[in-house]
Design a protein around this motif. Structure first.
Motif, mmCIF file in Angstrom:
data_model
loop_
_atom_site.group_PDB
_atom_site.id
_atom_site.type_symbol
_atom_site.label_atom_id
_atom_site.label_comp_id
_atom_site.label_asym_id
_atom_site.label_seq_id
_atom_site.Cartn_x
_atom_site.Cartn_y
_atom_site.Cartn_z
ATOM 1 N N TRP A 142 0.954 -1.155 -0.087
ATOM 2 C CA TRP A 142 -0.091 0.093 -0.091
ATOM 3 C C TRP A 142 0.857 1.264 -0.143
ATOM 4 N N GLY A 163 -0.220 4.285 0.063
ATOM 5 C CA GLY A 163 -0.802 5.475 0.591
ATOM 6 C C GLY A 163 -2.070 5.887 -0.158
ATOM 7 N N GLU A 164 -2.225 5.288 -1.636
ATOM 8 C CA GLU A 164 -2.920 5.579 -2.348
ATOM 9 C C GLU A 164 -3.563 4.466 -3.085
ATOM 10 N N GLN A 165 -2.489 3.644 -3.284
ATOM 11 C CA GLN A 165 -2.888 2.333 -4.199
ATOM 12 C C GLN A 165 -2.538 1.128 -3.610
ATOM 13 N N LYS A 172 -8.267 1.480 -7.008
ATOM 14 C CA LYS A 172 -7.115 1.652 -6.287
ATOM 15 C C LYS A 172 -6.501 0.002 -6.040
#
Ligand SMILES: Cc1cc2nc3c(=O)[nH]c(=O)nc-3n(C[C@H](O)[C@H](O)[C@H](O)COP(=O)(O)OP(=O)(O)OC[C@H]3O[C@@H](n4cnc5c(N)ncnc54)[C@H](O)[C@@H]3O)c2cc1C
Ligand code: SF4
Ligand code: FES
Ligand code: FES
Lengths: 763, 323, 160
Positions: free
Chosen positions: A221, A223-225, A252
């Motif tokens: 991860w 933070g976004e994806q 995501k």
């Protein structure tokens, strides 16, 4: 313009109706007599170099910088309430980063439940807690420091105990639930009118997949994806599961599976390990790896259910008059049941038939699909019973089958088969094995205490595939090609076959095609299971390649200033009357460009039943004093439409036969009833075949006629068919050799010796 | 696996010194590492014996019997053509033992001292009688691989393929500790766990096996090794039989029959062997001997088949000696 | 001299290259190859000596690297699947595997190949039975065995 159409597909014996998105028109199947360049040719696997050099990266081989390692604490009890968990000591251990369990883990929906860590653990191996640490060893040590207060509850692990009255009830409505039934004609009357009746009970033991690569995932991860590398048969299925569990949008989540070390049905969707790895990664912001050990694999990653099956079968005047089949399957904590009565319902044209399949829950690990789930177990019972009947009637068992195997119609749903050459399979197989040598009572073996026998069994399976499946074909300015689809290659040769289809349709060299799969950023690809990949993805690839070719020829027409209709594309060269121009030269003359062809699988004809057929013949020798079975020769004949790659197809059949050999002779999970523990969750005592168990000879034959009504390739699937009939063929050969009927697979020495003793007492 | 320290001494004396402080000997590691990974033993340190000069290899000094160093890898015994002639049963018994890799790693000493394969024993989560618990789970649990003969509190079976073969040739072993060397019959190394004896081997703490010796007189025996498995390779014996005898003008002398996989120790019945003295090993006398060997069998729920199997293998092994 | 229990320097030759790795005595050759050296071609399937996927050659002999301690290989030569192709040319066994379609998922393949490489050094023209004996300690769940045997025999012929 894409449009929505209704479609009807079969998956692992069940029919599904759905709405699918398609575009344009399907291609017609290749006309008879087509000269192929790639299709129907034996081709080496295009990823062979990667695999033989160790460069192929499997999920297990993904090591990311800063990656943490997860180990899972699993219940040592078959049924207990988790009252309290103390992780203080574990958390203090150097290297430990985080611990998850039922009191702190976020909610996450998984297979109809709301959490990954249950309050009531229900089998030995059920997830209780998980530790993420800097290295695996620290995680293992931390597990030992977690204190769990369990309240033990009464349990049952054995199928027949769970059916009985004294077993604890695991579900409010009991342990046994009806799952499927089918009726046609009047079986009761058919049996009454029969001159000969066989009434017998068959059993099959739990088989464990033991794919060499265990289940596992690496989640990252940023933070976004969320990127998840997972050893899976269905990247898109994993994405769906992660979305449900973690409530993230598809955009995501990216799931990747490049190389994959076997699944055999068990890697069909997201696992708890992937959700756990993802949760940790999202909490800690670091990549997290959770790969199961061999033991965990055999406790908690699925199995083929043990079954208890009752068959009643009646015969009169050389025909089968009626068939009754009731099956109970131990699904452990599974939520579904594979249907062993599937082949009974559909294989033979028998007028009076009744079947019932029950699901039985126990405190054992859940079933998961295992290469022809239900069909392997059911065919063992059905095809054994038919031989027993033939024997009693004094008729040739193959002749008896022939009488019921010729119908062009699916006896269950009444629809016509798209194609069927079962009788042809019988003919080829009988000739290859030398069926005329078969004598009732067997023949002498290679030593006085050895008897030889021949047996056979039939197979039916789906494998017609269907939508949805999509592919794109990118052509680079140098004439090289990238084929992209979301499908995966689980060892079946998908990469190679799709490249062949693409190269053949497009008119380029096989070497110029790269195949990218196992990625949810690709066009949707279905699960690699149920023998549906070739028949689902293949036709989409062909359409995409055709689309690209049309565009290329259009471009070539412009560059060469020749009408498009006069151009052909052959082996990467544009051919006109009298001139040959390499594709690269043509594309090189235009400015940078990408030609993109798109294709999607069109629906099946809803009025047809799409099936694969086959027959296996086995010749065995039995040492009647030690109960040892030696399989000398297996002949496998299959009717699966057009063969795209004879070499890999042959390998697939041999592999199926060998996995079936394990089911037939040696593979069996042992559960201790008192403690619910699996005694052989390892490869020492769970006995998969070794190279020395391979029959001296395996003959593989294909009818190899395109199924012109199936899809634009005329090809159907081959993943499961070769595992289905082998065990019954072997059991029938053993019975032929010795007069001893073993009604429990695997046919271990103990069972063979017992059956021999019974046969001797009778004679 | 627990953390431990490690040494690889070059001299036996140093190894013996290191072993005095609770260290364990490591040879090929094929059993020991497995036990440690399963959390069944937690040595503080390991003394790797494979670097010690003189414990590896074999010799056959004229008339003085065959000597095999305890650290000799099994694969060496299996592939030596000379040994194949001197004592063919070694090759016969080892060919079906484990795998090439395990025989390349595993040593003779380690093979004699490997621990039992009972699946309750090997399951870290089960504290059975042999591990200090109060009951044997196998006796009324899953016991298809367990003992039919000679067991009491614990129904394990002797797992080795090499051991029955060696015992059929009256092998002896040399044991060395910092207090000196003793010799014993190989057969006496094995203990039936019962009562207060919750162990399988008579090895004393700090002791090493340095050598196996087969007396010259035994080398003239003919021998056969038969093994039944539940697949065609890479399985411990369901039942194995080593039979040996000196054949003199068609009759058998010094008959030995040793079974593996049926009892906690390699199983012999002296009376059955004596009964064949001077026999031509015809069908009837072989069958009779087999019956005597199995006479005391008390099969459990799932292992009755071993009785049939053992009887047949004994008969066949004996018959083959004069064939 | 006792080493450990913490990490110590261990001198190894891996695929012909002399190197020193930090490894605690309990670290196996398999973990050292995969995690310390990034040589992930050698596979971990059982980690307990029951499958053969982790087969490597130590001083030329085939062993299960999951049951072999790295410290115990001090001064020894280890060969893995990554090291057998020379100068960009596949080893004859590797080529034979591709030609005979001797793998499906490929997960057992590195181990199978190393077992046959070891065999060919002892026996340059093995029979089918010789190959079977050599790979009897390498499980293949996909059932590629018939082609593995073919590949082994033909690799022997090719080497000459
Ligand atoms: C999957 C599998 C299958 C197998 N199948 C078979 C089979 O079919 N037939 C068969 O016979 N065996 C089989 N084995 C067992 C194998 O042969 C033994 O593990 C091996 O021979 C042990 O030798 P080692 O040198 O590796 O011993 P180690 O594991 O190093 O040692 C075993 C024990 O002996 C002690 N020890 C070793 N050498 C000495 C010595 N010289 N003096 C004192 N103590 C010593 C060690 O401290 C340890 O306690 C199998 C093993 C496995 C893992
Ligand atoms: S047989 Fe021995 S080792 Fe096995 S459970 Fe019983 S006591 Fe334990
Ligand atoms: S991983 Fe080493 S033998 Fe299985
Ligand atoms: S190729 Fe898949 S395990 Fe051998």
């Amino acid at each position: 313009m894409p449009r929505v159409v209704r479609s009807r597909e079969e998956f692992e014996g069940e029919i599904f109706e759905s709405l699918v998105l398609v575009e344009g028109k399907d291609l017609p199947v290749h006309p008879a007599g087509t000269e192929f360049n790639e299709i129907a040719k034996s081709r080496r696997r295009i990823d062979g170099q990667q695999r033989v050099t160790g460069r192929a990266k499997y999920t297990q081989d993904v090591y990311l910088p800063g990656m943490l390692h997860v180990r899972v604490l699993r219940s040592p009890y078959p049924r207990a309430r988790v009252r309290r968990i103390d992780t203080k000591k574990a958390e203090k251990l150097a290297g430990v980063r985080d611990v998850l369990h039922r009191f702190n883990a976020p909610k996450a929906a998984f297979r109809g439940e709301e959490t990954i860590f249950r309050e009531e653990v229900r089998f030995v191996g059920d997830e209780v807690a998980a530790v993420a640490a800097d290295d695996e060893q620290s995680a293992v040590e931390a597990l030992r420091m977690i204190e769990v207060d369990y309240e033990l509850l009464p349990h049952v692990v054995d199928l027949e105990e769970a059916i009985g009255d004294v077993a604890p009830r695991l579900e409010t409505d009991g342990n046994v639930a009806e799952a499927a039934t089918h009726k046609r004609g009047d079986a009761k009357r058919g049996l009454k009118e029969a001159d000969f009746v066989i009434d017998a009970t068959y059993r099959t033991s739990t088989q464990l997949h033991n794919s060499l690569e265990t289940h596992g995932a690496v989640a990252s991860w940023d933070g976004e994806q969320l990127t998840v590398y997972e050893s899976t048969q269905h990247a898109f299925g994993v994405r769906q599961g992660l979305r449900t569990a973690l409530k993230l949008p598809f955009s995501k989540i990216r799931v990747l599976c490049d190389y994959m070390g076997g699944g055999f049905g068990s890697k069909g969707g997201v696992g708890k390990y992937s959700i756990i790895a993802s949760m940790f990664s999202m909490r800690l912001g670091r990549p997290v790896r959770c790969v199961l050990t061999r033991e965990e694999e055999n406790l908690a990653a699925g199995n083929r259910s043990a079954t208890l099956q009752q068959l009643r079968i009646g015969g009169k005047a050389g025909r089968i008059t009626a068939l009754e089949h009731t099956s109970w399957a131990n699904v452990g904590q599974g939520k579904w049941v594979a249907n062993p009565t599937g082949p009974t319902n559909t294989l033979y044209d028998i007028a009076n038939l009744s079947s019932k399949s029950y699901k039985v829950v126990t405190n054992a690990g859940s079933l998961s699909a295992f290469r022809a789930p239900g069909y392997v177990e059911g065919t063992f019972a059905l095809e054994s019973a038919i031989d027993e009947l033939a024997d009693k009637m004094g008729v040739d068992p193959l002749a008896l089958r022939r009488k019921h195997a010729a119908s062009p119609k699916d006896p269950m749903v009444g629809k016509r088969y798209s194609d069927k050459h079962l009788i042809e399979c019988y003919r080829i197989g009988a000739a290859e094995i030398g069926w005329q040598r078969r004598r009732s009572g067997g023949i002498r073996g290679s030593a006085p205490h050895r008897r030889r026998g021949i047996g056979m069994a039939t197979q039916i399976w789906g494998g017609g595939g269907g939508p949805p499946a999509y592919a794109t074909v990118h052509v680079n300015p140098d004439g090289t090609v990238v084929l992209t689809t979301g499908s995966q290659d689980i060892g079946t040769g998908t990469r190679t076959i799709l490249a062949q289809i693409c190269a053949d349709e497009l008119g380029v060299e096989l070497d110029d095609v790269q195949v990218r799969l196992g990625d949810t950023d690709n066009p949707y690809g279905p699960i690699s299971a149920g023998s549906l990949t070739t028949a689902s993805v293949g036709p989409a690839v062909r359409i995409a390649a055709r689309d690209a070719k049309e565009q290329l020829l259009g471009a070539a027409a412009g560059v060469l200033e020749t009408p498009k209709a006069e151009l052909r594309l052959e082996a990467g060269v544009v051919v006109t009357k009298g001139a040959r121009t390499p594709l690269s030269e043509i594309l090189g003359r235009v400015d940078n460009n990408t030609v993109i062809g798109k294709g999607g699988r069109h629906p099946n004809d809803p009025e047809l039943s799409l099936r694969t057929f086959g027959a296996h013949f086995a010749e065995v020798e039995v040492d009647v004093r030690t109960g040892e079975i030696t399989v000398e020769h297996v002949v496998a004949v299959h009717d699966i439409g057009r063969i795209i790659n004879p070499m890999t197809a042959r390998s697939q059949v041999e592999g199926g036969v060998l996995q079936a050999l394990g089911f037939a002779l040696s593979e069996e999970r042992f559960l201790d009833r008192a403690t619910g523990r699996v005694m052989n969750a390892n490869l020492e005592n769970y006995k998969v075949p070794t190279v020395k168990d391979v029959p001296a000879k395996i003959t593989v034959k294909f009818v190899d006629r395109p199924d012109r009504r199936a899809n634009n390739l005329g090809a159907k699937g081959l993943g499961e068919p070769p595992i289905i009939p082998t065990a019954a063929a072997i059991a029938n050969a053993v019975a032929n050799a010795t007069g001893a009927r073993v009604r429990h697979a695997p046919l271990t020495r103990a069972r063979v010796l017992e059956a021999l003793a019974i046969a001797e007492a009778k004679s | 696996m627990n953390a431990f320290s490690y040494a690889r001494p070059r001299a036996l004396a140093e190894a013996l010194r290191l072993l005095r402080n609770g260290a364990m000997a490591l040879a090929g590691g094929t059993d020991l590492i497995g036990l440690m990974k399963d959390g069944l033993t937690h040595p503080e340190s390991l003394v790797d014996l494979t670097g010690i000069e003189g414990l590896r290899g074999w010799s056959h000094p004229k008339g003085r019997g065959l000597r095999i160093g305890a650290l000799t890898p099994l694969v060496e015994l299996e592939t030596s053509d000379v040994l194949g002639k001197t004592l063919p049963i070694l090759r016969e018994s080892l060919r079906e033992a484990a795998t090439v890799q395990l025989r390349t790693m595993g040593t003779v000493g380690g093979n004699l001292l490997q621990r039992n394969r009972c699946w309750y024993f090997r399951d870290e989560g089960t504290v059975c009688w042999l591990k200090g618990g109060n009951r044997c789970f196998a006796i009324d649990g899953e016991n298809r691989y367990h003992a039919i003969l000679g067991a009491q509190d614990c129904v394990i079976v002797s797992p080795s393929d090499l051991v029955p073969a060696l015992i059929a040739y009256d092998a002896e072993i040399a044991l060395t500790s910092s207090r000196g060397t003793r010799r014993m019959k190989l057969a006496d190394l094995f203990i039936t766990p019962r009562g207060r004896e919750r162990r399988e081997h008579a090895l004393r703490p700090g002791e090493l096996i340095t050598e196996v010796r087969v007396p010259e007189a035994a080398l003239s025996r003919r021998g056969t090794y038969l093994k039944a498995m539940d697949r065609k390779a890479w399985s411990f014996a369901l039942v194995s039989v080593a039979a040996a005898a000196r054949i003199e003008r068609g009759v058998a002398r010094d008959v030995r029959i040793v079974m593996g996989g049926v009892a906690p120790v390699p199983w012999r019945v002296i009376a059955a062997e004596k009964g064949l003295e001077g026999s031509t090993l015809d069908d009837a006398s072989c069958a009779d001997a087999a019956d005597r060997l199995l006479a005391g069998a008390t099969p459990l729920r799932d292992n009755g088949y071993k009785v049939t199997l053992a009887r047949e293998l004994v008969r066949r092994a004996l018959r083959s000696l004069t064939a | 001299m006792l080493r450990g229990p913490g990490a110590t320097d261990v001198a190894l030759t891996v695929n012909g290259e002399h190197l020193t790795v930090r490894a605690a005595p309990r670290r196996t050759v398999l973990d050292t190859l995969r995690e310390t050296l990034g040589l992930t071609g050698t596979k971990k399937v059982c980690d307990e000596g029951t499958c053969g996927a982790c087969t490597v050659l130590v001083d030329g002999g085939p062993v299960y690297s999951c049951m072999t301690l790295a410290v115990a290989c001090e001064g020894k030569s280890i060969e893995t699947i990554e090291g057998i192709a020379k100068d960009g040319e596949l080893h004859p066994v590797q080529r034979a595997f591709i030609d005979a379609d001797a793998f499906q998922c490929g997960f057992c393949t590195p181990g199978q190949i190393m077992s046959i490489v070891a065999l060919l050094r002892e026996n340059a023209s093995p029979t089918e039975d010789d190959v079977r004996r050599a790979v009897a300690g390498n499980l293949c769940r996909c059932g590629a065995y018939p082609n593995i045997v073919k590949a082994g025999v033909s690799a022997g012929k090719r080497q000459k």
